[in-house]
Scaffold this motif. Structure first.
Motif, PDB file in Angstrom:
ATOM      1  N   PHE A   7       0.825  -1.207   0.000  1.00 43.20           N
ATOM      2  CA  PHE A   7       0.000   0.000   0.000  1.00 43.20           C
ATOM      3  C   PHE A   7       0.865   1.264   0.000  1.00 43.20           C
ATOM      4  CE2 PHE A   7      -3.422  -2.595   2.291  1.00 43.20           C
ATOM      5  CZ  PHE A   7      -4.142  -2.814   1.131  1.00 43.20           C
ATOM      6  N   GLU A   8       1.894   1.271   0.834  1.00 43.33           N
ATOM      7  CA  GLU A   8       2.788   2.437   0.891  1.00 43.33           C
ATOM      8  C   GLU A   8       3.475   2.659  -0.451  1.00 43.33           C
ATOM      9  OE1 GLU A   8       5.040   2.800   4.890  1.00 43.33           O
ATOM     10  OE2 GLU A   8       4.527   0.662   4.671  1.00 43.33           O
ATOM     11  N   ALA A   9       3.982   1.573  -1.040  1.00 47.20           N
ATOM     12  CA  ALA A   9       4.653   1.676  -2.338  1.00 47.20           C
ATOM     13  C   ALA A   9       3.679   2.144  -3.414  1.00 47.20           C
ATOM     14  CB  ALA A   9       5.270   0.327  -2.719  1.00 47.20           C
ATOM     15  N   LEU A  10       2.479   1.597  -3.409  1.00 48.95           N
ATOM     16  CA  LEU A  10       1.457   1.980  -4.384  1.00 48.95           C
ATOM     17  C   LEU A  10       1.163   3.474  -4.295  1.00 48.95           C
ATOM     18  CD1 LEU A  10      -0.780   1.263  -6.463  1.00 48.95           C
ATOM     19  CD2 LEU A  10      -2.246   0.679  -4.508  1.00 48.95           C
ATOM     20  N   LYS A  11       0.965   3.983  -3.082  1.00 47.75           N
ATOM     21  CA  LYS A  11       0.675   5.408  -2.904  1.00 47.75           C
ATOM     22  C   LYS A  11       1.829   6.279  -3.417  1.00 47.75           C
ATOM     23  CE  LYS A  11      -0.744   4.855   1.462  1.00 47.75           C
ATOM     24  NZ  LYS A  11      -1.156   5.208   2.826  1.00 47.75           N
ATOM     25  N   LEU A  12       3.055   5.890  -3.101  1.00 43.90           N
ATOM     26  CA  LEU A  12       4.214   6.675  -3.558  1.00 43.90           C
ATOM     27  C   LEU A  12       4.307   6.708  -5.083  1.00 43.90           C
ATOM     28  CD1 LEU A  12       6.905   5.593  -0.942  1.00 43.90           C
ATOM     29  CD2 LEU A  12       5.913   7.877  -1.214  1.00 43.90           C
ATOM     30  N   ILE A  13       4.058   5.580  -5.721  1.00 46.05           N
ATOM     31  CA  ILE A  13       4.131   5.519  -7.184  1.00 46.05           C
ATOM     32  C   ILE A  13       3.022   6.359  -7.809  1.00 46.05           C
ATOM     33  CG2 ILE A  13       3.894   4.008  -9.203  1.00 46.05           C
ATOM     34  CD1 ILE A  13       5.206   1.780  -7.379  1.00 46.05           C
ATOM     35  N   LYS A  14       1.820   6.212  -7.319  1.00 46.41           N
ATOM     36  CA  LYS A  14       0.679   6.915  -7.914  1.00 46.41           C
ATOM     37  C   LYS A  14       0.682   8.413  -7.597  1.00 46.41           C
ATOM     38  CE  LYS A  14      -0.919   3.468 -10.181  1.00 46.41           C
ATOM     39  NZ  LYS A  14      -0.904   3.453 -11.643  1.00 46.41           N
ATOM     40  N   ASP A  15       1.475   8.840  -6.620  1.00 45.26           N
ATOM     41  CA  ASP A  15       1.616  10.269  -6.314  1.00 45.26           C
ATOM     42  C   ASP A  15       2.744  10.921  -7.104  1.00 45.26           C
ATOM     43  OD1 ASP A  15      -0.492  10.288  -4.531  1.00 45.26           O
ATOM     44  OD2 ASP A  15       0.772  10.094  -2.743  1.00 45.26           O
ATOM     45  N   ASP A  16       3.480  10.137  -7.868  1.00 45.20           N
ATOM     46  CA  ASP A  16       4.644  10.638  -8.603  1.00 45.20           C
ATOM     47  C   ASP A  16       4.280  10.811 -10.077  1.00 45.20           C
ATOM     48  OD1 ASP A  16       7.097  10.744 -10.124  1.00 45.20           O
ATOM     49  OD2 ASP A  16       8.135   9.927  -8.378  1.00 45.20           O
ATOM     50  N   GLU A  17       4.264  12.035 -10.539  1.00 40.71           N
ATOM     51  CA  GLU A  17       3.856  12.346 -11.922  1.00 40.71           C
ATOM     52  C   GLU A  17       4.671  11.590 -12.974  1.00 40.71           C
ATOM     53  OE1 GLU A  17       1.300  14.167 -13.202  1.00 40.71           O
ATOM     54  OE2 GLU A  17       0.603  14.309 -11.128  1.00 40.71           O
ATOM     55  N   THR A  18       5.923  11.321 -12.683  1.00 36.67           N
ATOM     56  CA  THR A  18       6.808  10.684 -13.661  1.00 36.67           C
ATOM     57  C   THR A  18       6.481   9.213 -13.890  1.00 36.67           C
ATOM     58  OG1 THR A  18       8.545  12.146 -12.849  1.00 36.67           O
ATOM     59  CG2 THR A  18       9.239  10.366 -14.278  1.00 36.67           C
ATOM     60  N   ILE A  19       5.995   8.537 -12.853  1.00 37.60           N
ATOM     61  CA  ILE A  19       5.815   7.084 -12.943  1.00 37.60           C
ATOM     62  C   ILE A  19       4.390   6.614 -12.667  1.00 37.60           C
ATOM     63  CG2 ILE A  19       8.220   6.486 -12.499  1.00 37.60           C
ATOM     64  CD1 ILE A  19       7.493   6.079  -9.542  1.00 37.60           C
ATOM     65  N   LYS A  20       3.470   7.523 -12.370  1.00 40.04           N
ATOM     66  CA  LYS A  20       2.121   7.102 -11.985  1.00 40.04           C
ATOM     67  C   LYS A  20       1.352   6.411 -13.115  1.00 40.04           C
ATOM     68  CE  LYS A  20      -0.611  11.286 -12.682  1.00 40.04           C
ATOM     69  NZ  LYS A  20      -1.394  12.292 -11.953  1.00 40.04           N
ATOM     70  N   HIS A  21       1.843   6.553 -14.339  1.00 38.18           N
ATOM     71  CA  HIS A  21       1.176   5.905 -15.479  1.00 38.18           C
ATOM     72  C   HIS A  21       1.420   4.394 -15.540  1.00 38.18           C
ATOM     73  CE1 HIS A  21       5.285   6.287 -16.943  1.00 38.18           C
ATOM     74  NE2 HIS A  21       4.990   5.313 -17.789  1.00 38.18           N
ATOM     75  N   ILE A  22       2.398   3.897 -14.797  1.00 35.52           N
ATOM     76  CA  ILE A  22       2.736   2.472 -14.847  1.00 35.52           C
ATOM     77  C   ILE A  22       1.590   1.660 -14.228  1.00 35.52           C
ATOM     78  CG2 ILE A  22       4.338   0.670 -14.084  1.00 35.52           C
ATOM     79  CD1 ILE A  22       6.482   2.932 -13.847  1.00 35.52           C
ATOM     80  N   PRO A  23       1.024   0.713 -14.968  1.00 31.46           N
ATOM     81  CA  PRO A  23      -0.042  -0.118 -14.406  1.00 31.46           C
ATOM     82  C   PRO A  23       0.477  -0.963 -13.240  1.00 31.46           C
ATOM     83  CG  PRO A  23       0.031  -0.338 -16.794  1.00 31.46           C
ATOM     84  CD  PRO A  23       1.263   0.399 -16.377  1.00 31.46           C
ATOM     85  N   ILE A  24      -0.326  -1.015 -12.184  1.00 28.12           N
ATOM     86  CA  ILE A  24       0.041  -1.801 -11.002  1.00 28.12           C
ATOM     87  C   ILE A  24      -1.075  -2.783 -10.697  1.00 28.12           C
ATOM     88  CG2 ILE A  24       0.567  -1.749  -8.534  1.00 28.12           C
ATOM     89  CD1 ILE A  24       1.800   0.999  -8.959  1.00 28.12           C
ATOM     90  N   MET A  25      -0.675  -4.048 -10.605  1.00 30.25           N
ATOM     91  CA  MET A  25      -1.598  -5.109 -10.236  1.00 30.25           C
ATOM     92  C   MET A  25      -1.207  -5.604  -8.852  1.00 30.25           C
ATOM     93  SD  MET A  25      -2.393  -8.702 -12.102  1.00 30.25           S
ATOM     94  CE  MET A  25      -3.522  -7.962 -13.262  1.00 30.25           C
TER      95      MET A  25
END
Length: 144
Positions: free
Chosen positions: A74-92
């Motif tokens: 959950f922590e990693a997911l939030k950090l990725i989705k809050d980052d404009e540079t990498i938030k486009h990466i699909p996460i399953m």
């Protein structure tokens, strides 16, 4: 079938081995990197950003376990989705949890999908192959 650049963040060695093997057996051209916790995953993504790696060299997909040491999914997911540079990466999210709250939180924090890990090896492998097939053959991924 197009090869994918996939990151697997999974602390359980047996689960990680099954996931990586299934992804590479289904498509030997896949490039799969495994990390044991969210902290390693975020560090790797930050390194790629600092190196100004071209967008097409970023992962096409991240398979992320929820329950991991140091930094959970959950922590990693939030950090990725809050980052404009990498938030486009699909996460399953890939978890043993069938808890409705875990599923709801995953989507709330920006996960693109959630699957429950089957306990049976054959079922688990089949599910990961289906994941690969969907992201490589059915779904359109962001273009570089």
């Amino acid at each position: 079938m197009k090869p994918l650049n996939i990151i697997v963040a999974e602390d359980n060695d047996d689960h990680a081995e099954m996931i990586v093997d299934a992804l590479q057996d289904y498509n030997p051209e896949n490039k799969v990197i495994r990390f044991r916790n969210g902290e390693q995953l975020i560090s790797h993504l930050q390194d790629l950003k600092q190196q100004k790696v071209a967008k097409h060299l970023l992962p096409n997909l991240i398979l992320l376990d929820i329950k991991m040491p140091l930094m959970d999914g959950f922590e990693a997911l939030k950090l990725i989705k809050d980052d404009e540079t990498i938030k486009h990466i699909p996460i399953m999210m890939v978890s043993t949890s069938e808890n409705a709250l875990d599923i709801e939180q995953s989507y709330k924090y920006g996960a693109n999908s959630y699957i429950v890990k089957p306990f049976d090896y054959t079922d688990f492998t089949k599910k990961i192959v289906e994941v690969n097939r969907f992201w490589a053959a059915t779904s359109e991924l962001p273009k570089p």
